[in-house]
Design an enzyme around this catalytic site. Structure first.
Site, PDB file in Angstrom:
ATOM      1  N   GLY A 157       0.785  -1.231   0.000  1.00 41.40           N
ATOM      2  CA  GLY A 157       0.000   0.000   0.000  1.00 41.40           C
ATOM      3  C   GLY A 157       0.815   1.278   0.000  1.00 41.40           C
ATOM      4  O   GLY A 157       0.264   2.369   0.002  1.00 41.40           O
ATOM      5  N   ILE A 195     -10.916  -0.976  -9.263  1.00 45.25           N
ATOM      6  CA  ILE A 195     -11.980  -1.979  -9.210  1.00 45.25           C
ATOM      7  C   ILE A 195     -12.578  -1.885  -7.813  1.00 45.25           C
ATOM      8  O   ILE A 195     -11.886  -2.148  -6.832  1.00 45.25           O
ATOM      9  CB  ILE A 195     -11.425  -3.406  -9.415  1.00 45.25           C
ATOM     10  CG1 ILE A 195     -10.566  -3.513 -10.673  1.00 45.25           C
ATOM     11  CG2 ILE A 195     -12.552  -4.434  -9.407  1.00 45.25           C
ATOM     12  CD1 ILE A 195     -11.308  -3.416 -11.965  1.00 45.25           C
ATOM     13  N   LYS A 229      -3.679  -7.373   5.465  1.00 45.99           N
ATOM     14  CA  LYS A 229      -4.724  -8.309   5.860  1.00 45.99           C
ATOM     15  C   LYS A 229      -4.776  -8.564   7.371  1.00 45.99           C
ATOM     16  O   LYS A 229      -3.748  -8.538   8.030  1.00 45.99           O
ATOM     17  CB  LYS A 229      -4.472  -9.657   5.164  1.00 45.99           C
ATOM     18  CG  LYS A 229      -4.362  -9.537   3.661  1.00 45.99           C
ATOM     19  CD  LYS A 229      -3.491 -10.632   3.060  1.00 45.99           C
ATOM     20  CE  LYS A 229      -3.177 -10.321   1.603  1.00 45.99           C
ATOM     21  NZ  LYS A 229      -2.150 -11.211   1.064  1.00 45.99           N
ATOM     22  N   GLU A 280      -0.856  -8.935  -7.890  1.00 43.17           N
ATOM     23  CA  GLU A 280       0.599  -9.080  -7.826  1.00 43.17           C
ATOM     24  C   GLU A 280       0.934 -10.500  -7.406  1.00 43.17           C
ATOM     25  O   GLU A 280       0.062 -11.254  -6.983  1.00 43.17           O
ATOM     26  CB  GLU A 280       1.231  -8.071  -6.863  1.00 43.17           C
ATOM     27  CG  GLU A 280       0.793  -8.186  -5.421  1.00 43.17           C
ATOM     28  CD  GLU A 280       1.496  -7.153  -4.520  1.00 43.17           C
ATOM     29  OE1 GLU A 280       1.761  -6.040  -4.977  1.00 43.17           O
ATOM     30  OE2 GLU A 280       1.775  -7.495  -3.366  1.00 43.17           O
ATOM     31  N   ARG A 284       7.373 -15.587  -2.042  1.00 39.91           N
ATOM     32  CA  ARG A 284       7.868 -16.030  -0.733  1.00 39.91           C
ATOM     33  C   ARG A 284       6.757 -16.781  -0.035  1.00 39.91           C
ATOM     34  O   ARG A 284       5.638 -16.839  -0.538  1.00 39.91           O
ATOM     35  CB  ARG A 284       8.238 -14.808   0.099  1.00 39.91           C
ATOM     36  CG  ARG A 284       7.070 -13.823   0.139  1.00 39.91           C
ATOM     37  CD  ARG A 284       7.271 -12.704   1.117  1.00 39.91           C
ATOM     38  NE  ARG A 284       6.363 -11.594   0.873  1.00 39.91           N
ATOM     39  CZ  ARG A 284       5.110 -11.530   1.294  1.00 39.91           C
ATOM     40  NH1 ARG A 284       4.571 -12.532   1.962  1.00 39.91           N
ATOM     41  NH2 ARG A 284       4.356 -10.473   1.030  1.00 39.91           N
ATOM     42  N   VAL A 287       2.309 -14.794   5.209  1.00 46.31           N
ATOM     43  CA  VAL A 287       1.857 -14.845   6.609  1.00 46.31           C
ATOM     44  C   VAL A 287       0.732 -15.871   6.749  1.00 46.31           C
ATOM     45  O   VAL A 287       0.718 -16.690   7.667  1.00 46.31           O
ATOM     46  CB  VAL A 287       1.360 -13.452   7.068  1.00 46.31           C
ATOM     47  CG1 VAL A 287       0.818 -13.516   8.487  1.00 46.31           C
ATOM     48  CG2 VAL A 287       2.463 -12.415   6.959  1.00 46.31           C
ATOM     49  N   ARG A 327      -5.008 -12.469  12.592  1.00 45.68           N
ATOM     50  CA  ARG A 327      -3.701 -11.905  12.932  1.00 45.68           C
ATOM     51  C   ARG A 327      -3.847 -11.039  14.179  1.00 45.68           C
ATOM     52  O   ARG A 327      -4.591 -10.052  14.165  1.00 45.68           O
ATOM     53  CB  ARG A 327      -3.186 -11.032  11.790  1.00 45.68           C
ATOM     54  CG  ARG A 327      -2.891 -11.796  10.530  1.00 45.68           C
ATOM     55  CD  ARG A 327      -2.029 -10.964   9.617  1.00 45.68           C
ATOM     56  NE  ARG A 327      -2.073 -11.476   8.257  1.00 45.68           N
ATOM     57  CZ  ARG A 327      -1.342 -10.996   7.261  1.00 45.68           C
ATOM     58  NH1 ARG A 327      -0.525  -9.974   7.486  1.00 45.68           N
ATOM     59  NH2 ARG A 327      -1.420 -11.508   6.057  1.00 45.68           N
TER      60      ARG A 327
END
Lengths: 480, 153
Positions: A157, A195, A229, A280, A284, A287, A327
């Protein structure tokens, strides 16, 4: 294999556990702030990198490579964040004769350049959002509003601006470029049509050195603040079989086109029309990888390590049940998700059937301001989505953290909301929902009682603090 | 004692073994136990809470609120002194000593947990006592910058 884990917190612990289960000796690294951290204790060996600031520790390629050389490590796992998506670091690791547990530096570089990634995906027929790589005022005005300006080197972001009308365009372009330059050392921008409302749905992929790539289902991750997130689940609610198959096929095609090896995630935006677009690719471990592990039964971190050793990808299993992750971050939600470093005066984690907690912290640990606010992840697995929601609500009610505020009470309320039950949440839903919440009245009353007790002394006995500020006359007063 | 919690005013008084809290005309009784280290176990009809108290901040069950003792009227007026809301590092200093600033103007940008926090001018005035340098570690209570209100206002 002797594995150096170039990370901290819960992901370092997660990787160390997988390595131990595979019988590989492990090396942890740590900064001053993490001297007594859990990941240091769980490794066979630990190397001090340097002072607390990331640039002098976890982001310092030279010190990480020196730690690997000093301990005779043969493999390096970067975790997520820090240097995990840095192609130069991956190259340096390989040049030092180590095995890099991740995709090739070329694949990292392509996906890290968001404009190049768009081009690569479009070339193999993966749908991308209509947009431009030359975001000047004339081109964007012709494209129409609303649109979103993003940093080519971006992510998370930063360097991102939503522009709803022509009047705010010039300022948005200048602001995004400035922010991108400051954050990534690269002020290049691109722009896409906005969008909205959009859901964030991503596909977990796993590729091997023989060129095979498999998809392991989708994760729904639309509960976000600041484009980051907070709740993730798998499977994605309401996504029909045909739509899931189309997304998985696109993700596999995209990953294969860059010769992807190891675990990766292809992120999509799902429009209200049902159309989906490439957002995107994260090159890797993510989380939220645990929700996929719970429903597929595949240990993704162990798979990364095996694939690095030349193993083939497994047969895609049939997913079973439903998994959700919360989280738990040290943030003051009422203050606008204000980061809240401090100390974990109490840190009691939930347990019981179907509950998994991945944590990098223990009771008494400091929560440094130098690093991410993630304390731990509470994951649940149950036979269906309703049972998983009930199980996560139960688990969050058992969580007892004192010393820092956390995202847990907010997430408990999200789980209880009609919108979450309906599975229709979009990426801009959470922030207004959180802003409209009042603190839990039960907690307010308990805090009033506890604060008054601590500051007035229990049962009328003055506390040390109160005594210190009182005049002798007031202290003597109670004797008369 | 009267407490201001968030925007709300509550009253609390000591009772044997705990506290009685008055809120919206209701009385709630809590058994309180000092657990040490700034922790208090609070047990009431609504359940058991581990309340933590750290100066003017207190929390329970993941919620954190600012709590102040309501003192004589007029106390606590804004002095225009800006202090970090949490331990942080100074990322950028956007003003110089003596500079005139507008209400809401960004003065200092802090970084904590990879997030930027901007300290802004509470009102129009002049920057005095600027004590923030880039890279400096700062804590709540540190006076980083003050805005002096115009005399005429």
């Amino acid at each position: 294999m002797k594995l150096l884990v170039a990370n901290r917190g819960e992901i370092a612990v997660r990787v160390l556990r997988a390595a131990r289960e595979l019988g590989a000796p492990t090396v942890a690294v740590y900064s001053d702030a993490d001297r007594d951290a859990l990941h240091v204790r769980l490794a066979d060996e630990a190397v001090h990198l340097g002072p607390t600031p990331p640039a002098e520790s976890y982001l310092n390629a030279g010190r990480l490579l020196a730690a690997a050389a000093a301990t005779g490590a043969t493999h390096l796992h970067p975790g997520y964040g820090f240097l995990s998506e840095n192609a130069d670091f991956a190259r340096a690791v390989l040049a030092a004769g180590l095995c890099w547990v991740g995709p090739s530096p070329a694949a990292i570089a392509t996906m890290g350049d968001k404009a190049a990634a768009r081009r690569a995906m479009a070339a193999v027929g993966v749908p991308v959002v209509p947009g431009t790589e030359s975001p000047d005022v004339a081109t964007l005005t012709a494209m129409g509003f609303p649109l979103v300006v993003k940093a080519v080197a971006g992510g998370g972001g930063r360097g991102m601006r939503v522009v709803r009308e022509a009047s705010g365009l010039e300022e948005a372009l200048a602001g995004a470029a400035r922010e991108a330059l400051a954050a990534f050392g690269d002020g290049r921008l691109y722009a896409e049509s906005l969008i909205e409302p959009a859901r964030h749905i991503e596909v977990q992929v796993l590729g091997d050195q023989s060129g095979q790539v498999i998809a392991l289902g989708a994760r729904e991750c639309s509960v976000q603040r600041r484009s980051q997130k907070l709740l993730e689940e798998s499977p994605a609610p309401g996504l029909d079989t045909a739509a899931l198959a189309a997304m998985e096929a696109a993700a596999v095609r995209g990953a294969r086109s860059v010769g992807y090896v190891g675990a990766g995630t292809v992120e999509f935006l799902l429009a209200p029309t049902g159309a989906f677009y490439f957002l995107e690719m994260n090159t890797r471990i993510q989380v939220e990888h645990g929700v996929t592990e719970l429903v597929t039964g595949i240990d993704l971190v162990a798979a990364q390590l095996r694939i690095a050793e030349g193993a083939r990808v497994p047969e895609p299993p049939i997913a079973r049940g439903h998994a959700i992750e919360a989280r738990i971050c040290a943030e003051d939600v009422a203050g606008g998700f204000l980061p809240s470093p401090g100390q974990l005066l109490r840190f009691r984690l939930p347990a019981g059937p179907g509950v998994r907690v991945d944590s990098g912290f223990e009771e008494g640990d400091p929560v440094p301001d130098a690093y991410d606010s993630l304390l731990c992840k509470v994951l649940v697995h149950a036979e269906d989505r309703n049972a998983a929601i009930a199980r996560l609500s139960r688990a969050l009610s058992e969580l007892d953290i004192a010393g820092v505020p956390t995202t847990a009470p907010l997430l408990a309320r999200v789980l209880a909301s009609g919108e979450f039950a309906a599975g229709t949440i979009h990426t801009r839903w959470l922030e207004p929902f959180a802003a409209g919440l009042q603190p839990n009245p039960d907690a307010v009353e308990a805090i009033a009682a506890g604060w008054a007790f601590a500051n007035a002394g229990g049962a009328g006995t003055p506390s040390c603090a109160a005594m210190a500020t009182a005049t002798p006359w007031q202290s003597l007063g109670s004797w008369r | 004692m009267k407490l201001r919690i968030g925007g709300e005013l509550l009253r609390a008084e000591a009772v044997p073994g705990g506290m009685r809290v008055f809120r919206d005309g209701r009385e709630l009784e809590f058994a309180c136990t000092d657990l040490g280290n700034g922790l208090v176990r609070v047990v009431g009809a609504s359940g058991t809470f581990t309340v933590w108290v750290n100066g003017a901040r207190a929390g329970a069950r993941g919620e954190a609120l600012s709590v102040t003792r309501e003192l004589a009227r007029g106390a606590g007026a804004s002095t225009g002194t800006l202090s970090p809301p949490m331990p942080a590092t100074v990322g950028r200093v956007l003003v110089v000593e003596g500079e005139r600033v507008a209400t809401g103007q960004a003065l200092v940008v802090l970084v904590a947990m990879k997030t930027e926090i901007t300290l802004r001018a509470p009102y129009e005035g002049r920057v005095v006592g600027l004590r923030a340098t880039i890279g400096q570690n700062v804590r709540p209570g540190d006076r980083l910058v003050q805005v002096e209100r115009d005399e005429t206002r």
